[in-house]
Design a protein around this motif. Structure first.
Motif, PDB file in Angstrom:
ATOM      1  N   THR A   1      66.147   2.283  47.864  1.00 45.62           N
ATOM      2  CA  THR A   1      66.197   1.747  46.502  1.00 45.62           C
ATOM      3  C   THR A   1      64.869   1.154  46.055  1.00 45.62           C
ATOM      4  OG1 THR A   1      67.022  -0.367  47.336  1.00 45.62           O
ATOM      5  CG2 THR A   1      68.668   1.257  46.608  1.00 45.62           C
ATOM      6  N   GLY A   2      63.992   0.849  46.987  1.00 44.11           N
ATOM      7  CA  GLY A   2      62.672   0.341  46.617  1.00 44.11           C
ATOM      8  C   GLY A   2      61.859   1.328  45.802  1.00 44.11           C
ATOM      9  N   HIS A   3      62.180   2.609  45.917  1.00 39.11           N
ATOM     10  CA  HIS A   3      61.453   3.645  45.195  1.00 39.11           C
ATOM     11  C   HIS A   3      61.728   3.611  43.697  1.00 39.11           C
ATOM     12  CE1 HIS A   3      60.268   5.699  48.958  1.00 39.11           C
ATOM     13  NE2 HIS A   3      61.407   5.185  49.384  1.00 39.11           N
ATOM     14  N   ASN A   4      62.692   2.806  43.283  1.00 42.14           N
ATOM     15  CA  ASN A   4      62.992   2.665  41.862  1.00 42.14           C
ATOM     16  C   ASN A   4      61.923   1.823  41.162  1.00 42.14           C
ATOM     17  OD1 ASN A   4      65.367   4.066  42.337  1.00 42.14           O
ATOM     18  ND2 ASN A   4      66.588   2.212  42.533  1.00 42.14           N
ATOM     19  N   HIS A   5      61.021   1.233  41.922  1.00 43.21           N
ATOM     20  CA  HIS A   5      60.011   0.337  41.370  1.00 43.21           C
ATOM     21  C   HIS A   5      58.621   0.806  41.788  1.00 43.21           C
ATOM     22  CE1 HIS A   5      63.388  -2.258  40.523  1.00 43.21           C
ATOM     23  NE2 HIS A   5      63.766  -2.107  41.779  1.00 43.21           N
ATOM     24  N   PHE A   6      57.625   0.439  41.012  1.00 44.05           N
ATOM     25  CA  PHE A   6      56.246   0.831  41.284  1.00 44.05           C
ATOM     26  C   PHE A   6      55.825   0.433  42.695  1.00 44.05           C
ATOM     27  CE2 PHE A   6      51.745  -0.407  41.319  1.00 44.05           C
ATOM     28  CZ  PHE A   6      51.158   0.839  41.106  1.00 44.05           C
ATOM     29  N   ALA A   7      56.063  -0.811  43.075  1.00 49.01           N
ATOM     30  CA  ALA A   7      55.635  -1.280  44.391  1.00 49.01           C
ATOM     31  C   ALA A   7      56.295  -0.479  45.502  1.00 49.01           C
ATOM     32  CB  ALA A   7      55.941  -2.768  44.560  1.00 49.01           C
ATOM     33  N   GLY A   8      57.576  -0.211  45.383  1.00 52.38           N
ATOM     34  CA  GLY A   8      58.277   0.563  46.397  1.00 52.38           C
ATOM     35  C   GLY A   8      57.704   1.960  46.549  1.00 52.38           C
ATOM     36  N   GLN A   9      57.333   2.564  45.441  1.00 52.40           N
ATOM     37  CA  GLN A   9      56.716   3.887  45.487  1.00 52.40           C
ATOM     38  C   GLN A   9      55.377   3.830  46.215  1.00 52.40           C
ATOM     39  OE1 GLN A   9      56.517   5.082  41.390  1.00 52.40           O
ATOM     40  NE2 GLN A   9      58.741   5.051  41.153  1.00 52.40           N
ATOM     41  N   MET A  10      54.588   2.810  45.911  1.00 53.82           N
ATOM     42  CA  MET A  10      53.273   2.665  46.533  1.00 53.82           C
ATOM     43  C   MET A  10      53.408   2.349  48.026  1.00 53.82           C
ATOM     44  SD  MET A  10      51.355   3.515  44.125  1.00 53.82           S
ATOM     45  CE  MET A  10      49.785   3.225  44.889  1.00 53.82           C
ATOM     46  N   ILE A  11      54.346   1.483  48.368  1.00 53.17           N
ATOM     47  CA  ILE A  11      54.562   1.146  49.780  1.00 53.17           C
ATOM     48  C   ILE A  11      54.984   2.388  50.548  1.00 53.17           C
ATOM     49  CG2 ILE A  11      56.027  -0.155  51.382  1.00 53.17           C
ATOM     50  CD1 ILE A  11      55.996  -2.428  49.246  1.00 53.17           C
ATOM     51  N   TYR A  12      55.904   3.156  49.993  1.00 47.28           N
ATOM     52  CA  TYR A  12      56.365   4.357  50.686  1.00 47.28           C
ATOM     53  C   TYR A  12      55.215   5.358  50.837  1.00 47.28           C
ATOM     54  CZ  TYR A  12      59.077   8.359  52.131  1.00 47.28           C
ATOM     55  OH  TYR A  12      59.555   9.434  52.836  1.00 47.28           O
ATOM     56  N   GLU A  13      54.449   5.529  49.794  1.00 48.65           N
ATOM     57  CA  GLU A  13      53.340   6.483  49.818  1.00 48.65           C
ATOM     58  C   GLU A  13      52.307   6.120  50.889  1.00 48.65           C
ATOM     59  OE1 GLU A  13      49.745   7.712  46.808  1.00 48.65           O
ATOM     60  OE2 GLU A  13      51.736   7.410  45.950  1.00 48.65           O
ATOM     61  N   HIS A  14      52.085   4.833  51.113  1.00 49.35           N
ATOM     62  CA  HIS A  14      51.062   4.365  52.051  1.00 49.35           C
ATOM     63  C   HIS A  14      51.657   3.758  53.321  1.00 49.35           C
ATOM     64  CE1 HIS A  14      47.861   4.977  49.119  1.00 49.35           C
ATOM     65  NE2 HIS A  14      48.676   4.471  48.220  1.00 49.35           N
ATOM     66  N   ARG A  15      52.930   4.022  53.594  1.00 48.09           N
ATOM     67  CA  ARG A  15      53.649   3.330  54.673  1.00 48.09           C
ATOM     68  C   ARG A  15      52.962   3.420  56.029  1.00 48.09           C
ATOM     69  NH1 ARG A  15      55.882   7.910  53.312  1.00 48.09           N
ATOM     70  NH2 ARG A  15      56.623   9.411  54.879  1.00 48.09           N
ATOM     71  N   ALA A  16      52.343   4.521  56.345  1.00 48.73           N
ATOM     72  CA  ALA A  16      51.718   4.674  57.663  1.00 48.73           C
ATOM     73  C   ALA A  16      50.429   3.860  57.786  1.00 48.73           C
ATOM     74  CB  ALA A  16      51.438   6.143  57.944  1.00 48.73           C
ATOM     75  N   GLU A  17      49.789   3.549  56.675  1.00 58.11           N
ATOM     76  CA  GLU A  17      48.539   2.790  56.702  1.00 58.11           C
ATOM     77  C   GLU A  17      48.736   1.286  56.486  1.00 58.11           C
ATOM     78  OE1 GLU A  17      48.604   5.335  53.979  1.00 58.11           O
ATOM     79  OE2 GLU A  17      48.328   6.787  55.576  1.00 58.11           O
ATOM     80  N   ILE A  18      49.897   0.912  55.999  1.00 60.22           N
ATOM     81  CA  ILE A  18      50.154  -0.494  55.658  1.00 60.22           C
ATOM     82  C   ILE A  18      50.391  -1.327  56.909  1.00 60.22           C
ATOM     83  CG2 ILE A  18      51.939  -2.022  54.670  1.00 60.22           C
ATOM     84  CD1 ILE A  18      52.163  -0.082  52.367  1.00 60.22           C
ATOM     85  N   VAL A  19      49.810  -2.506  56.916  1.00 59.19           N
ATOM     86  CA  VAL A  19      50.146  -3.524  57.909  1.00 59.19           C
ATOM     87  C   VAL A  19      51.198  -4.396  57.232  1.00 59.19           C
ATOM     88  CG1 VAL A  19      49.329  -5.522  59.203  1.00 59.19           C
ATOM     89  CG2 VAL A  19      47.874  -3.488  58.984  1.00 59.19           C
ATOM     90  N   MET A  20      52.409  -4.391  57.785  1.00 60.95           N
ATOM     91  CA  MET A  20      53.505  -5.172  57.202  1.00 60.95           C
ATOM     92  C   MET A  20      53.650  -6.456  57.996  1.00 60.95           C
ATOM     93  SD  MET A  20      55.628  -5.151  54.675  1.00 60.95           S
ATOM     94  CE  MET A  20      55.798  -3.447  54.138  1.00 60.95           C
ATOM     95  N   GLU A  21      53.722  -7.562  57.280  1.00 60.87           N
ATOM     96  CA  GLU A  21      53.888  -8.877  57.898  1.00 60.87           C
ATOM     97  C   GLU A  21      55.073  -9.578  57.254  1.00 60.87           C
ATOM     98  OE1 GLU A  21      49.242  -9.857  58.909  1.00 60.87           O
ATOM     99  OE2 GLU A  21      50.004 -10.413  56.947  1.00 60.87           O
ATOM    100  N   ILE A  22      55.758 -10.380  58.060  1.00 58.24           N
ATOM    101  CA  ILE A  22      56.887 -11.150  57.545  1.00 58.24           C
ATOM    102  C   ILE A  22      56.703 -12.617  57.887  1.00 58.24           C
ATOM    103  CG2 ILE A  22      58.511  -9.224  57.708  1.00 58.24           C
ATOM    104  CD1 ILE A  22      59.670 -10.709  60.224  1.00 58.24           C
TER     105      ILE A  22
END
Length: 120
Positions: free
Chosen positions: A65-86
C-alpha cells in the motif's frame, strides 16, 4: 523537542527489503530511509494497531500500500540501495507523530511531502 530528536537510538535493518522482519509486528516508532548518506524519508508507525513491520512491508513489497504515495514509490524503486533505520518508541501516538513532524520540519527529506505532517 530538539534534544529528544538528537537522542533517539536509530538501528539499521540490514537487508530490510528482503529480510523476514521478525520481532517488529508489535512495535511502533519511526523509520527513516537514507540514500547515499542523506535522509530521504521519515516515516512513522504511531497509531494503535500499526507497527514498524506493517509500515516497512507496505513499502518493500511489490504491491504494498505504500506504493499509493510518492514516498512509497521512491522507496520501492531504490529499496536495494536504501539504508533503513528504525527507532522503536514506547510512547503515545501523538508523541510519535510530533517527533516525526519535528524531524521532517528540521531535515526536509525530499520524499516527504507537505501533506505528510500529522493532522491534529
Amino acid at each position: 523537542m530538539t534534544t529528544i530528536l538528537t537522542t533517539l537510538s536509530w538501528v539499521k535493518i540490514p537487508g530490510w527489503h528482503r529480510a523476514n522482519l521478525v520481532g517488529f509486528a508489535h512495535v511502533r516508532g519511526l523509520y527513516r530511509a537514507r540514500l547515499d548518506g542523506e535522509t530521504m524519508f521519515i516515516g512513522r508507525a504511531a497509531a494503535e494497531g500499526s507497527s514498524l513491520k506493517s509500515r516497512l512491508d507496505a513499502n518493500r513489497k511489490r504491491y504494498g500500500t505504500g506504493h499509493n504515495h510518492f514516498a512509497g514509490q521512491m522507496i520501492y524503486e531504490h529499496r536495494a540501495e536504501i539504508v533503513m533505520e528504525i527507532a522503536v518508541l514506547d510512547r503515545p501516538a501523538f508523541e510519535i507523530n510530533q517527533l516525526a513532524d519535528g524531524f521532517i520540519d528540521r531535515l526536509q527529506p525530499p520524499w516527504n511531502r507537505q501533506t505528510d505532517g500529522f493532522r491534529q
